[in-house]
Design an enzyme around this catalytic site. Structure first.
Site, short mmCIF file in Angstrom:
data_model
loop_
_atom_site.label_atom_id
_atom_site.label_comp_id
_atom_site.label_asym_id
_atom_site.label_seq_id
_atom_site.Cartn_x
_atom_site.Cartn_y
_atom_site.Cartn_z
N GLY A 133 0.81 -1.26 -0.11
CA GLY A 133 0.05 -0.01 0.02
C GLY A 133 0.90 1.18 0.06
CB VAL B 257 2.37 -6.68 5.16
CG1 VAL B 257 2.33 -7.47 6.24
CG2 VAL B 257 2.11 -5.12 5.59
CG ASP C 123 -5.83 4.60 8.48
OD1 ASP C 123 -6.72 5.23 8.01
OD2 ASP C 123 -4.73 4.10 7.80
#
Length: 263
Positions: free
Chosen positions: A22, A27, A131
């Site tokens: 992202g 990740v 978030d």
């Protein structure tokens, strides 16, 4: 960012496969060098225009690692490898809710209750998530299909990213769909900001669409700041009894929202 690929070694971990990518970084599924345990390792894209980024990253990682709650992902350790900040966390079986369409009401009640409890725990320790959105909620189900675990990801990471940098990424456009008006007008995030984002997330999990479905950053911002909160009964007539709940949780003024996420 250092080149990472399956089979390579990063910060001592053996890299197995990519789990996601992202605007904030990547990740990876990795294996701990001595424990043999599988962990998720997030490599953050640093902001070269911010000389304090690495220090702020260390502070945020320490804060996230101090949180001990069954609904919050466990952060194990962190560091900076060849200029790339990273942290490792528990590898969670299950799927995030980014692609979820409308869920059954009972499932939404379970998910939101557990996320609210995790947020309230963090808020008592003066940690704001900043978030909350479906992509940061991972749900695991048991063999019977029932929800067995709900886990919140990425505490504090949003604060690391510079606003101009975030605006340039699809990630931030996605995040805008859940951002409280006070954040969008330049005020600091507070517990009620997480509550607002959780309400936006809940609205989406119940209806399959965001409360303010703008297609551009400006349209999304205008919706949150200026447009009255939509009635969920306009999309789900069977949920007319919770119109007032959403009206309060999505109030433009944080003082008009509930006293806690669980409430």
């Amino acid at each position: 960012m250092e080149v990472v690929k399956p089979g390579s070694v990063f910060a001592g971990y053996r890299v197995l496969s990519m789990l996601g990518r992202g605007g904030m970084g990547q990740v990876w599924l990795v294996e701990h060098p001595t424990l043999g345990r599988r962990e998720a390792l997030k490599i953050i894209s640093p902001n070269p225009a911010d000389p304090s980024f690495a220090e702020r990253f260390r502070n945020e990682a320490r804060t996230a690692a101090a949180l001990d709650h069954p609904g919050i992902v466990t952060v194990y350790t962190h560091g900076v490898e060849n200029g790339s900040p990273w942290f490792s966390m528990s590898y969670l079986e299950g799927e995030d809710l980014a692609a979820a369409s409308a869920l059954p009401v009972d499932d939404v009640v379970t998910v939101v209750g557990k996320v609210a409890d995790a947020l309230d725990y963090a808020h008592t320790r003066r940690v704001i998530h900043r978030d909350i959105k479906p992509a940061n909620i991972v749900v695991a189900r048991g063999p019977d299909g029932r929800i067995a675990r709900v886990t919140v990801l990425d505490f504090g990471i949003a604060r690391l990213m510079d606003g101009a940098k975030m605006t340039a990424t699809n990630l931030f456009v996605g995040t805008l769909a859940y951002a409280a008006p006070e954040i969008l007008t330049g005020e600091p995030a507070i517990p009620a900001s997480d509550q607002y984002a959780l309400a936006c997330t809940t609205f989406q999990l119940l209806t399959g669409s965001q409360p303010y479905p703008g297609q551009t950053p400006m349209a999304l911002i205008a919706g949150h700041v200026n447009t009255p909160a939509p009635r969920i009964s306009e999309r789900r007539p069977d949920l007319v009894h919770v119109d007032a709940v959403f009206a309060r949780a999505l109030a433009k003024n944080p003082a008009d929202r509930f006293a806690s996420c669980s409430e």
